[in-house]
Design a protein around this motif. Structure first.
Motif, PDB file in Angstrom:
ATOM      1  N   PRO A 121     -14.434  33.082  42.528  1.00 31.68           N
ATOM      2  CA  PRO A 121     -14.571  31.880  41.657  1.00 31.68           C
ATOM      3  C   PRO A 121     -16.097  31.783  41.069  1.00 31.68           C
ATOM      4  CG  PRO A 121     -13.991  31.373  43.825  1.00 31.68           C
ATOM      5  CD  PRO A 121     -14.064  32.896  43.876  1.00 31.68           C
ATOM      6  N   VAL A 124     -16.554  33.180  37.621  1.00 33.52           N
ATOM      7  CA  VAL A 124     -16.291  32.500  36.313  1.00 33.52           C
ATOM      8  C   VAL A 124     -16.661  30.999  36.200  1.00 33.52           C
ATOM      9  CG1 VAL A 124     -14.206  33.965  35.714  1.00 33.52           C
ATOM     10  CG2 VAL A 124     -13.941  31.974  37.242  1.00 33.52           C
ATOM     11  N   LEU A 125     -17.373  30.721  37.134  1.00 30.89           N
ATOM     12  CA  LEU A 125     -17.961  29.214  37.282  1.00 30.89           C
ATOM     13  C   LEU A 125     -18.583  28.682  35.955  1.00 30.89           C
ATOM     14  CD1 LEU A 125     -18.514  26.756  38.806  1.00 30.89           C
ATOM     15  CD2 LEU A 125     -20.760  27.605  39.832  1.00 30.89           C
ATOM     16  N   ILE A 128     -16.006  27.876  33.120  1.00 34.05           N
ATOM     17  CA  ILE A 128     -15.173  27.023  33.415  1.00 34.05           C
ATOM     18  C   ILE A 128     -15.898  25.747  33.393  1.00 34.05           C
ATOM     19  CG2 ILE A 128     -13.829  26.035  35.441  1.00 34.05           C
ATOM     20  CD1 ILE A 128     -12.348  28.440  34.108  1.00 34.05           C
ATOM     21  N   VAL A 147      -7.271  23.245  38.304  1.00 31.71           N
ATOM     22  CA  VAL A 147      -7.929  24.594  38.903  1.00 31.71           C
ATOM     23  C   VAL A 147      -7.369  24.874  40.128  1.00 31.71           C
ATOM     24  CG1 VAL A 147     -10.060  25.203  39.997  1.00 31.71           C
ATOM     25  CG2 VAL A 147     -10.227  24.061  38.136  1.00 31.71           C
ATOM     26  N   LEU A 150      -3.983  26.539  39.514  1.00 32.51           N
ATOM     27  CA  LEU A 150      -4.181  27.965  39.158  1.00 32.51           C
ATOM     28  C   LEU A 150      -4.735  28.692  40.078  1.00 32.51           C
ATOM     29  CD1 LEU A 150      -5.494  27.059  35.734  1.00 32.51           C
ATOM     30  CD2 LEU A 150      -3.691  28.442  36.023  1.00 32.51           C
ATOM     31  N   ILE A 151      -5.493  28.183  41.180  1.00 36.22           N
ATOM     32  CA  ILE A 151      -5.895  29.398  42.060  1.00 36.22           C
ATOM     33  C   ILE A 151      -4.882  29.602  43.070  1.00 36.22           C
ATOM     34  CG2 ILE A 151      -8.351  29.170  41.746  1.00 36.22           C
ATOM     35  CD1 ILE A 151      -8.805  27.305  43.992  1.00 36.22           C
ATOM     36  N   LEU A 153      -1.174  29.026  42.652  1.00 34.95           N
ATOM     37  CA  LEU A 153      -0.245  29.454  42.171  1.00 34.95           C
ATOM     38  C   LEU A 153       0.200  31.068  42.387  1.00 34.95           C
ATOM     39  CD1 LEU A 153       2.129  28.563  40.234  1.00 34.95           C
ATOM     40  CD2 LEU A 153       0.883  29.582  38.278  1.00 34.95           C
ATOM     41  N   PHE A 214     -15.548  24.991  47.047  1.00 34.99           N
ATOM     42  CA  PHE A 214     -16.264  25.486  45.904  1.00 34.99           C
ATOM     43  C   PHE A 214     -16.196  24.646  44.807  1.00 34.99           C
ATOM     44  CE2 PHE A 214     -17.394  28.256  42.315  1.00 34.99           C
ATOM     45  CZ  PHE A 214     -18.398  28.653  42.682  1.00 34.99           C
ATOM     46  N   TRP A 215     -14.984  24.841  44.301  1.00 34.07           N
ATOM     47  CA  TRP A 215     -14.715  24.015  42.754  1.00 34.07           C
ATOM     48  C   TRP A 215     -14.906  22.552  43.014  1.00 34.07           C
ATOM     49  CZ3 TRP A 215     -14.661  26.795  38.914  1.00 34.07           C
ATOM     50  CH2 TRP A 215     -14.443  28.117  38.897  1.00 34.07           C
TER      51      TRP A 215
END
Lengths: 277, 325
Positions: A121, A124-125, A128, A147, A150-151, A153, A214-215
């Motif tokens: 992740p 690509v932080l 994004i 987000v 998607l992570i 899925l 994280f996100w």
């Protein structure tokens, strides 16, 4: 000399005690966290650590007065359920197609999906973050729902796919012969049969969303911040206030922990990823 | 990127898994070609949304990362975004943090995998037999899996491992030993332990599920033939668990490669670079030094490494499956 029966019950006793010992050891950190949350700050820092003390609610009251727990909890709830719902809406049709209309590319598609999860992740932080900034998605629940969907899925597609794979094809054929449309076939036949696998997919998705840090820490600040952010806000400036930290951690983990306990049987039954027959 | 290589390895693994299933009536794969044109179109329409969003999720940020990695792009110097070619990659790869980060990432993944799989197997076998309170034991065993990584890191760091008033320090003193300052003296080992604590329950969960489907008759037959407990475990239980173990390894690797919260909350990557993994190294570059160009280069390197690691891992796992099955 022991009889066979005695040997066996002795064995059960020894193995049982060993299992209990292991379980209690693994569970100890959680137990200790909950215990500490009912101590005063002085007791929490006492040397040696105390097992017996007069419990207090002052930490919980402090949290209640300093920050709006339910605001964070509501965000966690909305984001977890929102993204699980979105994930299922995407994953079920995809898994249905992969399980029942298999083509030469199906296997590689499935594995390609999993390989997207190998992206770290943090790699690509920045993009994004910039994309979210220009789309106005920073610090919104919708942003995190997107987000998380998607992570998770790829894993959801995989789990639903393995659940569908276990269904005998004849049942679907029969439904089709009776004139069922595709929608009816999915809703009336497929989903009821595979509800065990679907339930554990939903459970796992909820757990992963609830605990993702994280996100949520990098994409939210206050309005959409979930419980992981609340915990983080207590960890840095007040790292020394262990009792309050324990209280806020207990509050953050309790909902998903209790939920997990209640659904434990379901999770154990369904979490096989197609590895067991 | 080694995506294609990774896929061929993964594909073989999946085919092995599916060919196993194919032996069971009713679960057999429909041959391509028996599917009508109409249903093929339905199938395509249903799988497309997932493929499309995942493709966008992968390609767009990656393309942006690739572009940023070629620029001198630091948020501290706005307006400056010169094209510098591969300069960022050069600086990232020759940075002293890189070698340490790569090694630590490797050690972290491999150690946690080994610890969680071995204890997972042993625990799953242990709780498979009947004993008093088995249900409660199972619940306790899988509980750490439900705890947020940030919380578990904080609890371990402050309440359990603290050198003065932590529980372990008290335990050490009780036995007359000098308390250890875990995170200062054995930083990487301690992080491996904390992360293992979180992931053992996942392995237990999956392997417990697998144990339930182990044929009791087969075990009894082996015992009648005079096989001891160890032999039964080695020749019947372990081969039965090979596939679930492969799944545990694959899923845990995905998550372990990007371990972040545990390092962030306990050691902050230190002392020095001792507990810095690649994810954390890139984070320090991107968010603490505001160097988007360098962080993007690092991100791409991490993507490549993750895929190479996954490729070898999947090959290894696939191989062990054929050997045992």
């Amino acid at each position: 000399m022991l009889t066979l029966k005695q040997t066996r019950s002795l064995r059960t006793l020894v193995l049982g005690s060993l299992a209990w010992l292991l379980a209690l050891t693994l569970f100890f950190p959680i137990f200790w966290m909950v215990l500490t949350s009912f101590k005063t700050e002085v007791e929490a820092f006492a040397t040696p650590p105390q097992l017996f003390f007069s419990p207090t609610l002052e930490n919980y009251l402090h949290i209640d007065s300093r920050s709006d727990y339910f605001h964070f909890a509501w965000n966690s709830l909305v984001i977890s359920f929102g993204s699980t719902l979105a994930g299922m809406l995407l994953a079920v049709p995809a898994a249905y197609s992969m399980a029942f209309f298999e083509t030469r590319r199906t296997k590689s598609t499935l594995l390609w999906m999993l390989s997207t999860k190998m992206l770290p992740p943090v790699g690509v932080l920045v993009p994004i973050y910039l994309l979210f900034k220009s789309a106005g998605l920073l610090d919104t629940r919708l942003g995190l729902v997107i987000v998380y969907t998607l992570i998770n899925l790829p894993i959801m597609v995989w789990m639903v796919y393995t659940a569908f794979k276990e269904i005998p094809k004849d049942i679907l054929e029969a439904a089709r012969l009776d004139g069922a449309t595709t929608t009816q076939e999915i809703c009336r036949v497929l989903l009821p049969i595979s509800k065990g696998g679907l339930a554990s997919t939903i459970l796992l998705s909820l757990i992963l969303c609830w605990n993702e840090a994280f996100w949520s820490l990098n994409l939210t600040s206050s309005a959409a911040a979930p419980l992981t952010a609340l915990v983080a806000s207590y960890s840095s400036p007040e790292g020394l206030f262990w009792a309050k930290l324990s209280a806020v951690s207990t509050l953050a983990c309790a909902p998903i922990l209790i939920f997990g306990w209640l659904c434990q049987k379901q999770l154990v039954r369904g979490l096989s990823f197609g590895a067991v027959k | 990127m080694n995506i294609s290589g990774l896929q061929s390895g993964l594909t073989r693994l999946a085919q092995r898994v599916s060919s196993q299933k194919g032996r069971f009536p009713g679960a057999s794969n429909q041959q391509p070609g028996t599917v009508s044109e109409h249903s093929r179109r339905i199938g395509l329409a249903m799988v497309s949304p997932s493929v499309a969003v995942l493709l966008a999720w992968m390609v767009v940020p990656l393309a942006m990362t690739l572009w940023f990695s070629l620029l001198r792009y630091n948020l501290l110097y706005p307006g400056e975004s010169d094209f510098v070619g591969l300069e960022n990659f050069y600086y990232f790869l020759t940075d002293e943090g890189f070698a340490a980060g790569a090694l630590n990432t490797f050690l972290l993944v491999v150690s946690v995998l080994a610890i969680s799989v071995v204890s997972g197997v042993l625990i799953a076998v242990l709780v498979d037999g009947p004993f008093w309170g088995r249900g409660v034991v199972r619940v306790l065993l899988i509980s750490p899996f439900f705890i947020m990584p940030t919380v578990s890191a904080l609890v371990w760091k402050n309440l359990l491992l603290h050198p003065v008033s932590g529980v372990l320090a008290a335990l050490w003193r009780f036995f007359g030993a000098e308390p250890v300052d875990w995170l200062a003296e054995y930083p990487l080992e301690t992080i491996i332990m904390i992360v293992s604590w979180q992931w053992i329950p996942f392995a237990v969960l999956l392997l417990m599920t697998a144990m339930q489907s182990l044929d009791q008759e087969q075990k009894d037959a082996a015992r009648l033939d005079g096989a001891g407990a160890l032999a039964t475990f080695w020749h019947i239980t372990l081969p039965h668990l090979a596939r679930p173990i492969a799944v545990v390894v694959m899923i845990e690797t995905i998550f372990l490669l990007s371990i972040f919260a545990e390092i962030f909350t306990t050691t902050g990557g230190g002392p020095g670079y001792e507990t810095t993994n690649l994810a954390f190294l890139i984070y320090t570059q991107a968010l603490l030094q505001f160097d988007v160009g360098m962080a993007s280069a690092g991100g791409l390197v991490a993507v490549v490494i993750a895929n190479v690691a996954a490729f070898f891992l999947v090959r290894m796992v696939g191989k062990s499956l054929t050997d045992k099955a």
